[in-house]
Scaffold this motif. Structure first.
Motif, PDB file in Angstrom:
ATOM      1  N   PRO A   1       0.824  -1.212   0.000  1.00  5.48           N
ATOM      2  CA  PRO A   1       0.000   0.000   0.000  1.00  5.48           C
ATOM      3  C   PRO A   1       0.855   1.257   0.000  1.00  5.48           C
ATOM      4  O   PRO A   1       1.948   1.265   0.566  1.00  5.48           O
ATOM      5  CB  PRO A   1      -0.779  -0.122   1.311  1.00  5.48           C
ATOM      6  N   TRP A   2       0.349   2.303  -0.638  1.00  2.00           N
ATOM      7  CA  TRP A   2       1.053   3.580  -0.647  1.00  2.00           C
ATOM      8  C   TRP A   2       0.769   4.331   0.648  1.00  2.00           C
ATOM      9  O   TRP A   2      -0.247   4.094   1.321  1.00  2.00           O
ATOM     10  CB  TRP A   2       0.575   4.445  -1.810  1.00  2.00           C
ATOM     11  N   PRO A   3       1.648   5.303   1.000  1.00  3.54           N
ATOM     12  CA  PRO A   3       1.287   6.226   2.086  1.00  3.54           C
ATOM     13  C   PRO A   3      -0.019   6.939   1.743  1.00  3.54           C
ATOM     14  O   PRO A   3      -0.265   7.293   0.593  1.00  3.54           O
ATOM     15  CB  PRO A   3       2.476   7.191   2.130  1.00  3.54           C
ATOM     16  N   GLU A   4      -0.843   7.147   2.745  1.00  3.63           N
ATOM     17  CA  GLU A   4      -2.182   7.688   2.505  1.00  3.63           C
ATOM     18  C   GLU A   4      -2.135   9.038   1.792  1.00  3.63           C
ATOM     19  O   GLU A   4      -2.923   9.295   0.875  1.00  3.63           O
ATOM     20  CB  GLU A   4      -2.920   7.831   3.840  1.00  3.63           C
ATOM     21  N   THR A   5      -1.195   9.898   2.165  1.00  2.00           N
ATOM     22  CA  THR A   5      -1.138  11.221   1.539  1.00  2.00           C
ATOM     23  C   THR A   5      -0.761  11.123   0.061  1.00  2.00           C
ATOM     24  O   THR A   5      -1.265  11.881  -0.772  1.00  2.00           O
ATOM     25  CB  THR A   5      -0.114  12.109   2.268  1.00  2.00           C
ATOM     26  N   VAL A   6       0.125  10.186  -0.275  1.00  4.65           N
ATOM     27  CA  VAL A   6       0.519  10.010  -1.670  1.00  4.65           C
ATOM     28  C   VAL A   6      -0.633   9.432  -2.476  1.00  4.65           C
ATOM     29  O   VAL A   6      -0.900   9.840  -3.613  1.00  4.65           O
ATOM     30  CB  VAL A   6       1.754   9.104  -1.780  1.00  4.65           C
ATOM     31  N   SER A   7      -1.351   8.473  -1.888  1.00 10.68           N
ATOM     32  CA  SER A   7      -2.454   7.823  -2.600  1.00 10.68           C
ATOM     33  C   SER A   7      -3.583   8.787  -2.903  1.00 10.68           C
ATOM     34  O   SER A   7      -4.155   8.775  -3.997  1.00 10.68           O
ATOM     35  CB  SER A   7      -2.974   6.651  -1.772  1.00 10.68           C
ATOM     36  N   THR A   8      -3.924   9.639  -1.954  1.00 10.14           N
ATOM     37  CA  THR A   8      -5.080  10.533  -2.124  1.00 10.14           C
ATOM     38  C   THR A   8      -4.704  11.898  -2.677  1.00 10.14           C
ATOM     39  O   THR A   8      -5.458  12.472  -3.467  1.00 10.14           O
ATOM     40  CB  THR A   8      -5.803  10.725  -0.783  1.00 10.14           C
ATOM     41  N   ASP A   9      -3.561  12.447  -2.257  1.00  3.75           N
ATOM     42  CA  ASP A   9      -3.169  13.788  -2.696  1.00  3.75           C
ATOM     43  C   ASP A   9      -2.174  13.760  -3.852  1.00  3.75           C
ATOM     44  O   ASP A   9      -2.034  14.745  -4.577  1.00  3.75           O
ATOM     45  CB  ASP A   9      -2.548  14.572  -1.536  1.00  3.75           C
ATOM     46  N   GLY A  10      -1.453  12.651  -3.995  1.00  3.51           N
ATOM     47  CA  GLY A  10      -0.443  12.570  -5.040  1.00  3.51           C
ATOM     48  C   GLY A  10       0.885  13.147  -4.585  1.00  3.51           C
ATOM     49  O   GLY A  10       0.972  13.807  -3.537  1.00  3.51           O
ATOM     50  N   SER A  11       1.924  12.893  -5.362  1.00  3.65           N
ATOM     51  CA  SER A  11       3.239  13.426  -5.022  1.00  3.65           C
ATOM     52  C   SER A  11       4.024  13.711  -6.302  1.00  3.65           C
ATOM     53  O   SER A  11       3.833  13.055  -7.327  1.00  3.65           O
ATOM     54  CB  SER A  11       4.019  12.433  -4.156  1.00  3.65           C
ATOM     55  N   TYR A  12       4.911  14.697  -6.187  1.00  2.00           N
ATOM     56  CA  TYR A  12       5.802  15.058  -7.292  1.00  2.00           C
ATOM     57  C   TYR A  12       7.182  14.447  -7.045  1.00  2.00           C
ATOM     58  O   TYR A  12       7.669  14.414  -5.913  1.00  2.00           O
ATOM     59  CB  TYR A  12       5.931  16.572  -7.415  1.00  2.00           C
ATOM     60  N   SER A  13       7.778  13.962  -8.104  1.00  2.00           N
ATOM     61  CA  SER A  13       9.138  13.433  -8.045  1.00  2.00           C
ATOM     62  C   SER A  13       9.905  13.982  -9.236  1.00  2.00           C
ATOM     63  O   SER A  13       9.321  14.230 -10.296  1.00  2.00           O
ATOM     64  CB  SER A  13       9.142  11.900  -8.097  1.00  2.00           C
ATOM     65  N   ASP A  14      11.215  14.183  -9.066  1.00  2.00           N
ATOM     66  CA  ASP A  14      11.985  14.694 -10.201  1.00  2.00           C
ATOM     67  C   ASP A  14      13.411  14.189 -10.159  1.00  2.00           C
ATOM     68  O   ASP A  14      13.909  13.722  -9.127  1.00  2.00           O
ATOM     69  CB  ASP A  14      11.940  16.221 -10.274  1.00  2.00           C
ATOM     70  N   LEU A  15      14.078  14.300 -11.275  1.00  2.00           N
ATOM     71  CA  LEU A  15      15.472  13.888 -11.402  1.00  2.00           C
ATOM     72  C   LEU A  15      16.096  14.617 -12.579  1.00  2.00           C
ATOM     73  O   LEU A  15      15.395  15.230 -13.392  1.00  2.00           O
ATOM     74  CB  LEU A  15      15.573  12.369 -11.601  1.00  2.00           C
TER      75      LEU A  15
END
Length: 626
Positions: free
Chosen positions: A132-146
């Motif tokens: 399972p994903w962290p709840e905040t990532v699952s519902t709010d989403g998250s940004y990642s970059d490289l």
């Protein structure tokens, strides 16, 4: 709307291209269908031109404030295959790019089960999502970059399904940055810099898509509050200014001014400490941002502090001494040989209190081995010519990343130099293929096994099948026409040749037939047009393979040679004869005299005839001379 039009529109409308000397920037709304401009004046385009898969909308669209975060694209492995990629055109000359993704689940499919999958950039796995994903990532989403270097003119961002889960993505941004950024001259282009924390000290989250504040290369900055150690003594104090800070927005990194207009320090000679979660198997690039924005510090030596990484003193900083007041100052350090998943950074006072404006932490991820460029070209050409179905997942790099299987039906190995991957086997028997074999197959110089049997492939066998590496060839049960190419006969390692049940014609090269003689296996049956070896009919002398045979060509060549020789002989004789025909004509004066004499003789003859005629009539007596 073609891809070229998309690229043109990006160059015209992207605000980034007006702010930096670089023109390539993509802001892709994954799952969206239309181009639009958000309230930050960024142009977003649909992703339907860059990839496959399916689209959906998050379960609670009103929960998201910006349009591009409300749609997603997902890749069902049952129809799209286990590997799916975005293929994005970039500069043909190579360059460095910032890749930024937004990922959200928000129960779009009603299953309440976030998917497990991995993401690679340029063939190197960089992000892993496990349910399972962290709840905040699952519902709010998250940004990642490289940050990655792209050298082949196409940026590949690929998704790999774990089990039967469907990978997904909300947005994808690819932005060109300065090739000299982040000390690339020393770090090189053989690694990626994956963002493990980009902190703006004493500030809230800001940057493109999050606020109206501009970062020319699309970096988003987050508050440092969650990364400060709970062991800090003396209390954290925030310093800020509205005064302009010199040295911001300068090449090659274009760090925004807002980073330097806020800072944190600690009172009572306390230590400013940060705790950063990391992967102990990697090295990390730490980039520090300083500016002396406290007007009470007016000379060198008033604020001096040491920087410690994992307890090791790595540098002593005096910002005012280095650059003066209200001017940006940056310094970086590479942390290696980590023994823990926690990386600590401490700013310990020497004189006065330490100060920090920003801190960036990048994992240095070595590039995975990639397929050598020529063979990537060959495999992409074969994908189109063979009409490989989408379910087989022929996307991105054919062999990379090495942590995942190569394209379905493809086997790879490391080349002899150990710096790249090559194709050693293609096994696509009974896959319903209906195309033809591209001539680009000649680029697969390490191909040992090729099995395309029991499909519906047409066309002729290309000369490129003559790789010296080829050991086993099975093209049986197709609809190939034409002749067996002579180049195939040059493959000295062949042990198996199955060309039966096709529509091939013409003379069989003796070297091909000799495979069976020397212990290998060969089957040429059910090809009505083949001839010239035992068990097959004799070939016509002048005609073979629907065209002149070798014997016919030789005969016509000899005939032409004879004709040419005869023609040359006739010309030679005529030239010699002409040279021996001398001119015996008399001079002009002698010719005139001869003509007068001839006229006189003719007149005399006429008078004589007239006199004989009168004598016969008795008119003129003939007087004999005395």
């Amino acid at each position: 709307m073609s891809l070229l039009i998309i690229i043109f529109s990006l160059l015209i409308f992207s605000p980034l291209s007006l702010s930096t000397p670089f023109n390539i920037s993509y802001h892709i709304d994954c799952g969206g269908s239309n181009t639009f401009v958000d309230h930050f004046k960024t142009t977003w385009i649909s992703d339907r031109f860059f990839t496959g898969g399916a689209t959906s909308v998050v379960s609670e669209p009103l929960h998201f404030s910006v349009q591009q975060e409300k749609t997603i694209r997902f890749f069902p492995p049952t129809t799209s295959g286990p590997k799916n990629c975005y293929i994005i055109p970039t500069s043909a000359n190579g360059g460095r790019y910032l890749f930024r993704t937004f990922t959200v689940y928000d129960n779009y499919d009603g299953k309440k089960h976030p998917p497990s999958f991995e993401v690679s950039v340029e063939g190197t796995v960089v992000f892993s999502y496990h349910s399972p994903w962290p709840e905040t990532v699952s519902t709010d989403g998250s940004y990642s970059d490289l940050i990655a270097f792209v050298d082949d003119g196409e940026a590949d961002v690929c998704f790999y399904s774990i089990a039967t889960d469907s990978p997904l993505i909300g947005t994808l941004e690819v932005i060109e940055i300065d090739p000299a950024s982040y000390d690339s001259s020393n770090l090189g282009n053989n690694s990626l810099l994956v963002n493990y924390g980009r902190l703006s000290c004493g500030d809230d989250q800001w940057g493109p898509g999050l606020s109206n504040d501009t970062d020319f290369v699309g970096r988003a900055w987050e508050s440092d509050a969650d990364y400060r150690s709970k062991k800090i003594k003396g209390g954290v104090q925030v310093i800020s200014t509205t005064r302009a800070v010199r040295g911001a927005n300068q090449k090659p990194n274009y760090f925004p001014m807002r980073v330097y207009q806020t800072a944190v320090t600690v009172g009572s000679l306390g230590v400013l400490e940060y705790e950063l979660n990391v992967d102990a198997k990697l090295d990390y690039l730490l980039w520090f941002h300083f500016a002396e924005i406290d007007s009470k510090v007016t000379k060198a030596g008033q604020r001096v502090f040491d920087v410690l990484v994992n307890g090791v003193n790595v540098n002593r900083i005096d910002v005012f001494k280095s650059v003066g007041g209200f001017k940006a100052h940056d310094w970086h350090y590479v942390a290696k040989n980590l023994s823990s998943t926690l990386l600590t950074v401490e700013l310990s006072p020497v004189v006065g209190e330490p100060i920090l404006c920003g801190l960036e932490n990048y994992a240095i991820v070595p590039n995975d081995l990639a397929t050598v460029p020529d063979q990537v070209v060959a495999m992409r050409a074969l994908k189109h010519s063979l009409r490989v179905p989408d379910r087989m997942g022929w996307n991105g790099d054919p062999c990379a990343p090495t942590t995942w299987d190569a394209w379905e039906g493809v086997t790879c190995r490391t080349n002899k130099d150990g710096n790249g991957l090559v194709i050693s086997q293609i096994d696509l028997g009974s896959q319903g293929l209906k195309g033809f074999i591209s001539d680009q197959i000649s680029l697969l110089v390490n191909l040992a096994v090729l099995n395309l049997s029991s499909n519906s492939l047409t066309g002729s066998l290309p000369d490129g099948l003559g790789q010296q590496s080829l050991v086993k060839l099975d093209l049986s049960n197709n609809e190939f026409t034409g002749a067996i190419p002579d180049s195939l006969a040059s493959s000295r390692n062949l042990q198996l040749v199955l060309l039966n049940d096709n529509k091939l014609e013409g003379r069989v090269p003796e070297q091909i037939y000799s495979v069976g003689v020397h212990g290998g296996a060969i089957d040429l049956s059910t090809n009505k047009g083949l001839c010239g070896v035992p068990s097959l009919p004799e070939c016509p002398f002048l005609w073979s393979n629907g065209r002149l045979s070798s014997g016919g060509k030789i005969a016509i060549g000899i005939t032409c040679l004879v004709v040419v020789c005869v023609v040359l002989l006739v010309i030679y004789i005529c030239v010699r004869r002409k040279r021996n025909d001398y001119d015996f004509g008399l001079p002009h004066e002698l010719m005139s005299m001869a003509a007068k004499r001839n006229r006189y003789q003719r007149q005399k003859s006429l008078m004589h005839l007239e006199m004989e005629s009168q004598h016969a009539k008795g008119l003129i007596p003939i007087v004999k001379p005395q």
